[in-house]
Design a protein around this motif. Structure first.
Motif, PDB file in Angstrom:
ATOM      1  N   THR A   1      36.103  37.814  44.246  1.00  0.00           N
ATOM      2  CA  THR A   1      37.331  37.761  43.444  1.00  0.00           C
ATOM      3  C   THR A   1      37.004  37.693  41.955  1.00  0.00           C
ATOM      4  OG1 THR A   1      37.510  35.342  43.636  1.00  0.00           O
ATOM      5  CG2 THR A   1      38.663  36.655  45.288  1.00  0.00           C
TER       6      THR A   1
ATOM      7  N   TYR B   1      40.109  39.433  40.153  1.00  0.00           N
ATOM      8  CA  TYR B   1      41.260  39.207  41.033  1.00  0.00           C
ATOM      9  C   TYR B   1      41.781  37.794  40.806  1.00  0.00           C
ATOM     10  CZ  TYR B   1      44.017  38.808  45.301  1.00  0.00           C
ATOM     11  OH  TYR B   1      45.046  38.608  46.190  1.00  0.00           O
TER      12      TYR B   1
ATOM     13  N   TRP C   1      43.768  34.806  41.579  1.00  0.00           N
ATOM     14  CA  TRP C   1      44.269  34.366  42.883  1.00  0.00           C
ATOM     15  C   TRP C   1      44.774  32.923  42.901  1.00  0.00           C
ATOM     16  CZ3 TRP C   1      41.988  30.236  45.392  1.00  0.00           C
ATOM     17  CH2 TRP C   1      40.755  29.810  44.874  1.00  0.00           C
TER      18      TRP C   1
END
Length: 192
Positions: free
Chosen positions: A156, A161, A163
């Motif tokens: 990630t 990303y 999150w």
């Protein structure tokens, strides 16, 4: 189509899709650290470190008495990197904070809890309510921390990303390193 070709095609498409959201200079990222010149003996009165987080650069930088010490790649909660407005918006707050607690979280391991919301956070929140920028019923939120990804989800960070629910997240292995030397009371500045 045989399953091996399908799996390779799917993996390539997935990686391509994930990296489409990354900044143009994206590459697989890991931390950098200055070679140790002297060992610090930390006491409650001595903490040579402070942290500066750059949202636009997706970096957490550690400084000490000699200057730059280490850089760790990070991710946040929302793609919207503006200041946290209220509970549930998944944004990371801007401002100056302190680490108030070190603990091991049951899902993502090492965690450094920030003193969000602090007095400045409450002042901005109240001002935004008065201006009608957020609903009168909104809550400020809490529980903002610097913490690790799950061990199997370090990708990630490589893929930018975002999150979390507004926290700052490092790769699991790199968070273990940061956690090993950062103490309660460390100053943390989060910049846009």
């Amino acid at each position: 189509m045989n399953s091996r070709i399908f799996l390779l095609s799917f993996s390539f498409i997935t990686l391509t899709a994930l990296t489409a959201f990354a900044p143009a200079d994206h590459n697989f990222r890991s931390y950098k650290k200055r070679p140790a010149k002297k060992a610090y003996r930390l006491t409650k009165k001595t903490n040579p470190y402070y942290i500066v987080i750059s949202k636009k650069d997706y970096e957490l930088n550690v400084y000490d008495e000699e200057g730059w010490y280490a850089t760790y790649p990070i991710v946040f909660g929302s793609k919207d990197l503006s200041d946290k407005m209220r509970e549930g918006d998944r944004r990371t707050p801007n401002g100056s904070f302190k680490i108030v607690l070190k603990k091991i979280h049951n899902k993502w391991g090492p965690e450094l809890l920030l003193d969000y919301p602090n007095d400045e956070s409450y002042r901005r929140f109240k001002e935004r309510k008065e201006k009608g920028l957020i609903p009168a019923t909104a809550k400020i939120g809490d529980g903002i921390a610097i913490h690790a990804t799950r061990p199997e989800e370090e990708w990630t960070v490589d893929n930018f990303y975002n999150w979390t629910d507004g926290c700052i997240s490092l790769k699991y292995t790199e968070m273990k390193d940061l956690y090993s030397y950062i103490t309660v009371g460390t100053n943390v500045t989060i910049n846009p």
